[in-house]
Design a protein around this motif. Structure first.
Motif, mmCIF file in Angstrom:
data_model
loop_
_atom_site.group_PDB
_atom_site.id
_atom_site.type_symbol
_atom_site.label_atom_id
_atom_site.label_comp_id
_atom_site.label_asym_id
_atom_site.label_seq_id
_atom_site.Cartn_x
_atom_site.Cartn_y
_atom_site.Cartn_z
ATOM 1 N N PRO A 1 0.953 -1.335 0.131
ATOM 2 C CA PRO A 1 -0.142 -0.098 0.118
ATOM 3 C C PRO A 1 0.989 1.170 -0.028
ATOM 4 N N LEU A 2 0.297 2.463 -0.202
ATOM 5 C CA LEU A 2 0.878 3.875 -0.387
ATOM 6 C C LEU A 2 1.671 4.152 0.869
ATOM 7 N N GLY A 3 1.035 4.072 2.065
ATOM 8 C CA GLY A 3 1.700 3.807 3.335
ATOM 9 C C GLY A 3 2.398 5.556 3.401
ATOM 10 N N ASP A 4 3.472 5.649 3.673
ATOM 11 C CA ASP A 4 4.204 6.906 3.881
ATOM 12 C C ASP A 4 5.277 7.131 2.643
ATOM 13 N N ALA A 5 4.727 6.901 1.427
ATOM 14 C CA ALA A 5 5.407 7.105 0.448
ATOM 15 C C ALA A 5 5.815 8.727 0.292
ATOM 16 N N PRO A 6 6.888 9.163 -0.141
ATOM 17 C CA PRO A 6 7.137 10.702 0.100
ATOM 18 C C PRO A 6 6.102 11.417 -0.930
ATOM 19 N N GLU A 7 5.590 10.966 -2.022
ATOM 20 C CA GLU A 7 4.454 11.598 -2.811
ATOM 21 C C GLU A 7 3.360 11.793 -2.058
ATOM 22 N N LEU A 8 3.089 10.719 -0.969
ATOM 23 C CA LEU A 8 1.866 11.082 -0.441
ATOM 24 C C LEU A 8 1.992 11.886 0.730
ATOM 25 N N VAL A 9 3.126 12.136 1.461
ATOM 26 C CA VAL A 9 3.563 13.068 2.495
ATOM 27 C C VAL A 9 3.424 14.346 1.583
ATOM 28 N N GLU A 10 3.879 14.553 0.384
ATOM 29 C CA GLU A 10 3.882 15.930 -0.040
ATOM 30 C C GLU A 10 2.304 16.371 -0.503
ATOM 31 N N LEU A 11 1.461 15.324 -0.761
ATOM 32 C CA LEU A 11 0.072 15.637 -1.174
ATOM 33 C C LEU A 11 -0.550 16.147 0.044
ATOM 34 N N VAL A 12 -0.293 15.360 1.240
ATOM 35 C CA VAL A 12 -1.101 15.654 2.418
ATOM 36 C C VAL A 12 -0.593 17.010 2.689
ATOM 37 N N LEU A 13 0.601 17.349 2.617
ATOM 38 C CA LEU A 13 1.066 18.666 3.203
ATOM 39 C C LEU A 13 0.621 20.023 2.405
ATOM 40 N N GLU A 14 0.460 19.609 0.920
ATOM 41 C CA GLU A 14 -0.154 20.577 0.148
ATOM 42 C C GLU A 14 -1.802 20.917 0.461
ATOM 43 N N ARG A 15 -2.381 19.850 0.987
ATOM 44 C CA ARG A 15 -3.961 20.035 1.414
ATOM 45 C C ARG A 15 -3.899 20.824 2.695
ATOM 46 N N PHE A 16 -2.880 20.384 3.379
ATOM 47 C CA PHE A 16 -2.791 21.161 4.881
ATOM 48 C C PHE A 16 -2.529 22.764 4.673
ATOM 49 N N HIS A 17 -1.659 22.882 3.666
ATOM 50 C CA HIS A 17 -1.275 24.332 3.580
ATOM 51 C C HIS A 17 -2.338 24.991 2.920
ATOM 52 N N GLN A 18 -2.807 24.410 1.878
ATOM 53 C CA GLN A 18 -4.199 24.888 1.319
ATOM 54 C C GLN A 18 -5.403 25.455 2.306
ATOM 55 N N ALA A 19 -5.390 24.504 3.219
ATOM 56 C CA ALA A 19 -6.374 24.713 4.192
ATOM 57 C C ALA A 19 -6.023 25.756 5.057
ATOM 58 N N CYS A 20 -4.720 25.889 5.537
ATOM 59 C CA CYS A 20 -4.254 26.976 6.465
ATOM 60 C C CYS A 20 -4.607 28.324 5.903
ATOM 61 N N ASP A 21 -4.762 28.492 4.503
ATOM 62 C CA ASP A 21 -4.740 29.678 3.658
ATOM 63 C C ASP A 21 -6.162 30.294 3.800
ATOM 64 N N THR A 22 -6.886 29.178 4.007
ATOM 65 C CA THR A 22 -8.439 29.699 3.973
ATOM 66 C C THR A 22 -8.613 30.483 5.345
ATOM 67 N N LYS A 23 -9.623 31.191 5.208
ATOM 68 C CA LYS A 23 -9.940 32.196 6.534
ATOM 69 C C LYS A 23 -10.559 31.413 7.825
ATOM 70 N N ALA A 24 -10.195 31.563 9.044
ATOM 71 C CA ALA A 24 -10.897 30.719 9.997
ATOM 72 C C ALA A 24 -12.144 30.814 10.114
ATOM 73 N N GLY A 25 -12.638 29.514 10.236
ATOM 74 C CA GLY A 25 -14.151 29.363 10.365
ATOM 75 C C GLY A 25 -14.851 29.380 8.948
ATOM 76 N N ALA A 26 -13.791 29.095 7.794
ATOM 77 C CA ALA A 26 -14.527 29.047 6.468
ATOM 78 C C ALA A 26 -15.291 27.613 6.461
ATOM 79 N N GLY A 27 -15.142 26.689 7.271
ATOM 80 C CA GLY A 27 -16.219 25.687 7.158
ATOM 81 C C GLY A 27 -15.505 24.471 6.660
ATOM 82 N N SER A 28 -16.274 23.497 6.402
ATOM 83 C CA SER A 28 -15.428 22.126 5.665
ATOM 84 C C SER A 28 -15.823 22.119 4.074
ATOM 85 N N ALA A 29 -15.133 21.162 3.602
ATOM 86 C CA ALA A 29 -15.128 20.992 2.202
ATOM 87 C C ALA A 29 -15.853 19.777 1.881
#
Length: 258
Positions: free
Chosen positions: A229-257
């Motif tokens: 399985p994909l597990g901790d593949a570096p590409e998966l880590v990169e994708l998770v971090l991208e999602r995290f930073h995109q979410a951090c760029d949203t305004k507080a209280g913007a809600g879920s996706a």
């Protein structure tokens, strides 16, 4: 001194907490795999990273969200470790995150993307795991869990097409449950079409019952091997971090996706 955009982004990330929300499995290796991914993300990002599960094992999301709230985090990002927008994304996920204990988390899209645009990092992660088989192959089956959701199955088929194009080899999708063909049937189709050595790429995050079913089905059909399985593949880590930073760029209280 004026705060730079980089310093501001770093401070926002540090004040945020990240919850990796996985499906969950009774197989203890699945929890080990999820924790390994969390550790890899943690080492790449100065923020708190925890895991929770939708089913089978604990902790559950509300428990971890309560812990975040007690620790004073002013923003929580939830990255669902799901590869399609099927039942677990549409039903289990909103249920798990209903009535949060404090600040409503920002929930990112599932990692699998849309049927028409498979993420190149997932393609690269699948290819990485295939190379770890150390076996020659001339065709590939992408083995996924399966779903009654047509769009979810279409996204797996699109991923198989993308991986096949990347490898320059015939590639079909196979489903461990609910949908067809099974991984074994997909292996048999490729062998009938002239392939001699068919490998199976596990399109899942962690080992579990459906991973074993896919492995048994494809092995019985003559596959030369099934990747981890994909597990901790570096590409998966990169994708998770991208999602995290995109979410951090949203305004507080913007809600879920959802």
């Amino acid at each position: 001194m004026t705060e730079t955009p980089y310093q501001r982004a770093a401070a926002e990330s540090a004040a945020s907490a990240l919850l990796l929300l996985a499906h969950g499995s009774l197989d203890p290796r699945a929890q080990e795999s999820t924790r390994a991914l969390a550790q890899a993300v943690r080492l790449s990002q100065a923020c708190r990273v925890e895991v929770a599960y939708l089913r089978h094992v604990r902790p559950r999301a509300r428990q971890v969200l309560s812990t975040f709230a007690e620790a004073g985090h002013d923003r929580v990002v939830v990255v669902p470790l799901l590869l399609t927008s099927a039942f677990h994304a549409r039903v289990d996920l909103p249920r798990a995150l209903s009535d949060p204990p404090a600040l409503a988390p920002v929930v990112t899209p599932v990692l699998g993307g849309s049927p028409g645009a498979p993420d190149k990092r997932l393609v690269a992660a699948l290819r990485r795991r295939l190379t770890e088989l150390n076996a020659a192959f001339d065709a590939v089956v992408v083995a996924a869990a399966g779903s009654s959701d047509v769009e979810a199955c279409s996204s797996v088929t699109a991923m198989a097409s993308a991986l096949g194009a990347d490898l320059g080899l015939p590639c079909l999708a196979g489903f461990a449950s609910t949908a067809s063909p099974t991984p074994g049937e997909a292996v048999a189709q490729l062998r009938l079409a002239g392939a001699h050595r068919v490998a199976v790429a596990s399109y899942c995050f962690a080992p579990g019952r459906l991973f074993r079913q896919a492995a048994d089905s494809s092995t019985a059909a003559g596959a030369v091997g099934i990747s981890e399985p994909l597990g901790d593949a570096p590409e998966l880590v990169e994708l998770v971090l991208e999602r995290f930073h995109q979410a951090c760029d949203t305004k507080a209280g913007a809600g879920s996706a959802f």
